[in-house]
Each structure stands twice: as C-alpha cells, then as structure tokens.
Design an enzyme around this catalytic site. Sequence first.
Site, short mmCIF file in Angstrom:
data_model
loop_
_atom_site.label_atom_id
_atom_site.label_comp_id
_atom_site.label_asym_id
_atom_site.label_seq_id
_atom_site.Cartn_x
_atom_site.Cartn_y
_atom_site.Cartn_z
N ASP A 64 44.02 34.93 33.07
CA ASP A 64 43.67 34.69 34.45
C ASP A 64 44.82 35.18 35.33
O ASP A 64 45.95 34.69 35.21
CB ASP A 64 43.43 33.19 34.67
CG ASP A 64 42.86 32.92 36.04
OD1 ASP A 64 41.62 32.94 36.16
OD2 ASP A 64 43.64 32.71 36.98
N THR A 97 41.91 37.78 41.50
CA THR A 97 43.36 37.95 41.68
C THR A 97 43.87 39.23 41.01
O THR A 97 44.71 39.92 41.57
CB THR A 97 44.14 36.75 41.10
OG1 THR A 97 43.74 36.54 39.76
CG2 THR A 97 43.89 35.50 41.88
N THR A 98 43.33 39.54 39.85
CA THR A 98 43.79 40.73 39.15
C THR A 98 43.35 41.98 39.92
O THR A 98 44.14 42.90 40.13
CB THR A 98 43.22 40.76 37.71
OG1 THR A 98 43.43 39.47 37.13
CG2 THR A 98 43.88 41.80 36.87
N ASP A 390 37.25 29.25 38.48
CA ASP A 390 36.75 30.54 38.97
C ASP A 390 35.23 30.50 39.11
O ASP A 390 34.67 30.93 40.11
CB ASP A 390 37.11 31.68 37.99
CG ASP A 390 38.60 32.03 38.05
OD1 ASP A 390 39.38 31.13 38.41
OD2 ASP A 390 38.96 33.17 37.72
N1 LIG Z 1 30.13 43.12 31.21
C1 LIG Z 1 31.01 43.68 32.04
N2 LIG Z 1 31.25 45.01 32.00
C2 LIG Z 1 32.13 45.57 32.84
N3 LIG Z 1 32.84 44.92 33.75
C3 LIG Z 1 32.64 43.60 33.84
C4 LIG Z 1 31.72 42.91 33.01
N4 LIG Z 1 31.77 41.60 33.33
C5 LIG Z 1 32.67 41.48 34.34
N5 LIG Z 1 33.20 42.68 34.65
C6 LIG Z 1 34.18 43.03 35.68
O1 LIG Z 1 35.42 42.43 35.40
C7 LIG Z 1 36.15 42.36 36.63
C8 LIG Z 1 36.80 41.03 36.76
O2 LIG Z 1 37.75 40.87 35.75
P1 LIG Z 1 38.77 39.66 35.74
O3 LIG Z 1 38.02 38.39 35.91
O4 LIG Z 1 39.61 39.83 34.54
O5 LIG Z 1 39.66 39.95 37.00
P2 LIG Z 1 39.66 39.32 38.44
O6 LIG Z 1 38.40 38.61 38.71
O7 LIG Z 1 40.04 40.40 39.38
O8 LIG Z 1 40.90 38.34 38.37
P3 LIG Z 1 40.96 36.80 37.85
O9 LIG Z 1 39.63 36.42 37.29
O10 LIG Z 1 42.02 36.85 36.82
O11 LIG Z 1 41.34 36.05 39.06
C9 LIG Z 1 35.15 42.61 37.75
O12 LIG Z 1 35.37 43.88 38.31
C10 LIG Z 1 33.82 42.52 37.04
O13 LIG Z 1 32.82 43.34 37.64
MG LIG Z 2 37.68 37.07 37.47
#
Ligand SMILES: Nc1ncnc2c1ncn2[C@@H]1O[C@H](COP(=O)(O)OP(=O)(O)OP(=O)(O)O)[C@@H](O)[C@H]1O
Ligand SMILES: [Mg+2]
Length: 531
Positions: A64, A97-98, A390
């Site tokens: 996260d 956040t990422t 989240d």
């Molecule tokens: N099955 C999937 N295939 C491709 N991308 C996906 C899939 N499921 C989710 N994602 C993508 O993953 C990304 C989110 O990843 P992640 O949750 O690691 O990062 P974040 O939401 O930016 O940060 P955090 O959750 O750590 O606060 C989004 O761009 C989302 O569209």
């Molecule tokens: Mg996320």
Amino acid sequence: MSQLSGVPILILKEGTEDKREKEARYQNINAIMTIAETVRSTLGPKGMDKMLVDGLGDVTITNDGAEILKGLDIENAAANMVVNLAKNIDEQIGDGTTSVTIFAAALLKNALELTEQDVHTQPIRHGFKLAADKAIEIINKIEEKISKDDIAILKNAAITAMNSKEISMLKSHFADLAIKAVRQISSETTFDKVGNIKIVKAPGKSLKDSEVIQGLYLEKSKASPVMPDIIRNAKIAVVRKKLDVVKTEYDAQIQIFNPADMQKFLDQEEKMLMEYIKIFKGVGVNMIVNNKEVSDKFAAHLAKEGIGAIKNLSEDNLKAILKAVGANLVDDLSSLTEADLGYAEKIKFQKIDNDEYTLFEGCKNPKAISIVLKGGLKKILDTAEVALHDVLNVVAKVMDTQLVVAGGGATYMELAKRLKTYSNEVSGKEQLAVLSFALALEEIPKVLVQNSGLDEVEKITLLRAAHKTDADKWIGIDTITGTIENTFKKGIIEPSALIKHVIKAGVELSNLILRVDRIIAAKSSSKGGLE
Ligand SMILES: Nc1ncnc2c1ncn2[C@@H]1O[C@H](COP(=O)(O)OP(=O)(O)OP(=O)(O)O)[C@@H](O)[C@H]1O
Ligand SMILES: [Mg+2]
C-alpha cells in the site's frame, strides 16, 4: 547583489547556502523520482510487496503506497512534498497514493528533459496547466454515469481497488462487506462518512469469517463484573455524567466530625444513587453508556437491578454509539425521557483471550457500524485493515459521485491520445509541454505492464494502436490475464474522482517544484531543502 569585475555575485547571510537554479531543480526532481522508484514496483495487481523495518526492528510487509510512504524517514523537503501529496489523496479519495506519486515524478522527469533542451520552466508550467485542464475536461466528457444502487458496478470498483492488495483472494467477500457497510451508514445523500464504520480486529479462525454487524463492537468491558453477560431488548441511555457521588464534579471537601455524621453522609450518598437508579428504571433503561466514571458502588447497584453499563468511553466511541443505537446524548439525568433512549436487540459482553469487548447487535437502521475482521495473525489483520480502508473509501466515493472510469491504464491511454491531438492546437513551447504531459500519463499503464512482467514496448504500442475511435476509450490491459481489452466491460473500474485527483495533484506539485530556482538552507535548520 554586488558587482565584481562584471560577474554578479549573490551575497547571502552567513550560514546560508545558495544553489544555482539548475542544480536546485535537479536535486528536487531527483529526490521525488527516488520516492517514486520506491513505490513504483508495488503498482497494480502484480505489484511487489515492500518490507518496512522500523527503528525497533518491527517488520511490516505491505504494498500500500500510503503505508510505505508513511513509513519512510525522509529528510529532503521536495521528497516530503510528494509524500504529503500521497497522504492528501489518501485522505480525500482513500486510494491512489502510488499512482499520484508515479505521475508527479513522471511529469517532473519529462519537465527536466525539456529544460535540458533549453525550454524555460515558465512555458512548461503553462503547458502542464493547459494539459491538466484539458484532461479534466476530457474525463468529464468520457466518464460513465452510474446509479448508486448499481451493486455490480460498486462491486467491480471494490474488487479493482483490492486487486493490488494482499487480501485479493478474498476480494469478493470483502467487496460485499464494504458495500453492505457503506450502504448501511449512508443516508440518501451522503456516502462519504466512512469514519462511521469502525473496523475492529478480533481473534478468529479465518479472515473469511469477517463480518459486518448491525451495530458496534467496542473494546470495552462492563462496569462491574457482576453485571449480566447478555442484555436483550436493550434500552440504552447514553449519558455524559459522572455516576459517582463520592467524587463530585467539583472538588469539594467534606469534613466529618463524628460517626453519626458519617452515617448521615453515607445515607445521603445511597439516596442519591437510588435517585439515579429510579430515573433510569422509570424510563425502562437496562443499559447505560457513559463517557465518564461510574463508581464501583453504583455499578454494583446497577448490576443488582439487572442493568448493564460501560464507562469512560472516548468522545469518538460515544459519537459512534449514538449513531449506532439511535440515542440522544443526555447530560442532565432529570431530563431523561424514553425518547432519548437507543435500542439494540442484544448487548453482549465478551472476553476473548485477555481482551474484553462489548457488542451492540441488532440495532435499528444504525448509522455507525462495525466490521469485525477475524483472523489468527495480527499481521494479517493489520494488512486486511489497510486494504479495507481503501475499499470502503472507493465504494463511498463511487456512491457519492456516481461517476466511474475504466482501470487497467485505459483512461490514462485515452487521455494521452486526446492530449496529443490537443497539442496541435497549442502554440509555442507549450506544445512540447502538453506532449510531455501526455507521455507522463502513459507512465501508469507502463508501470502496470512492467510490474506484471509483460513486454512494455509491445503492450504500450498495442494499447496506443487500439485507441482508434471514441468507442475504444476503455481499452486497457488486464494484467492478471495479460490481455488487452475493454477493461470497463471486464469490470476493472475506478472512481472518476480518483483519476481527476491524480491529475490535479500531480500538476500542482510539478508546477510548484518547477517554480523553485534556489534552495536556501539556513544553518539552523536540521532539514535540507525547501522548508
Ligand atoms: N486486473 C487489473 N489489471 C490491470 N490493472 C489493474 C487491475 N486491477 C487494478 N488495476 C490497476 O491498478 C492500479 C492501482 O494499483 P494500486 O492499488 O497498487 O495503486 P494505487 O491505487 O495508486 O495506490 P494505493 O492503493 O497503494 O494507495 C490502478 O491503475 C488500477 O486500474
Ligand atoms: Mg489502490
């Protein structure tokens, strides 16, 4: 400034250090890129985990972004700004956040390249601003309007948010929990009070047994051990009053000179206690919730009457109880009426291991509730809690805005495509900045592809080519299956507000950093950089 043989020199106060513009920029952008590097590999479903080790050697394993950034010990001021950006999106949206960190760093990296080609920062900033405004305009046009009761969409959005978390094997179950919880606390118009969902971690066999309860679960013991363990059809008085006559609200000293006076005082005390009990019994109270003290003596009297009580609740828990059981807070007992009382079908006092809990179950339409996370290992419970945070926020955001876009990089690719077209309308060096902005947007799908071990150049080229007409707007990549397809149809869905926030926050930070032309660190400051 003074002039010495034609070369201007800056005279700075002793103890300050001046860095030339280029160097300052380079240093700041580098610091931000380093932070982005740290979280980059965690993005998306195939992201890696990070092991955080604190000063005491305690280890947390997470992917996260918010958790990782919170755990970093950062001295550099610019780097701290990107961390704050991530914290802010975590507060506002609860996710992303990422993404925001990666995007801000990509914008700055591209800006740095432009400055190396002698483009001044002013047109870069202006171009970035134009591009960001245009991107928001495009999202407003392409986003999908959904109904807050569209459970399938809500579930997909919840699952998308969980795809990248460790509890992804239970994502369907957790999505259901989150949707049930948010719908329960929501009124017709507000969906964003996720704070009214109290997550409680309790020992249990498996995370699968986690549940939403129609009420609250508090880590609180009963005021007296002789009170009943279960109270059915609880009529609950929520009070803010010291139920203890010996220690009065004010510090009074009572001087007693002979045994008869002592007896009189004790009788008086007894009388007051009985008076209170009469009031409670008069309106049918069988449970008292107090954020002040309840004396042992009074608690014993209550127990004798079959009345339960919990005491010394925090303000926060007190507010939650009021919302859960539907009671009015009472300060003055003489004004207590039946209408002030709250209701729960059952109140249960439980001791699990060494911890004591009070469970309010079967509340009528509670506006504050608990999700009880069950699991054997504390680390697993902690991880589940972070993921649930989240997911709850994403569900609330989708219900609140009723606007969604496709995930899996689709929206970023579509925005990049449209911004490239838009750049033709922009003149001067700003055009280069708009193009740089479009490329920075592609960084998110790129990292998703990289992290899943697929061929980045191949997949990004395919994605670009796939976005031909407006109908292709949701073509992205499902990195779980490795296929390029309409990710919206596939159910990879995100709140539109999340992407808007990533864009706005990213450009705000990059333009702020690009305005800096000096780093002046005063000697007294322990931190380097901009502070
Ligand atoms: N099955 C999937 N295939 C491709 N991308 C996906 C899939 N499921 C989710 N994602 C993508 O993953 C990304 C989110 O990843 P992640 O949750 O690691 O990062 P974040 O939401 O930016 O940060 P955090 O959750 O750590 O606060 C989004 O761009 C989302 O569209
Ligand atoms: Mg996320």
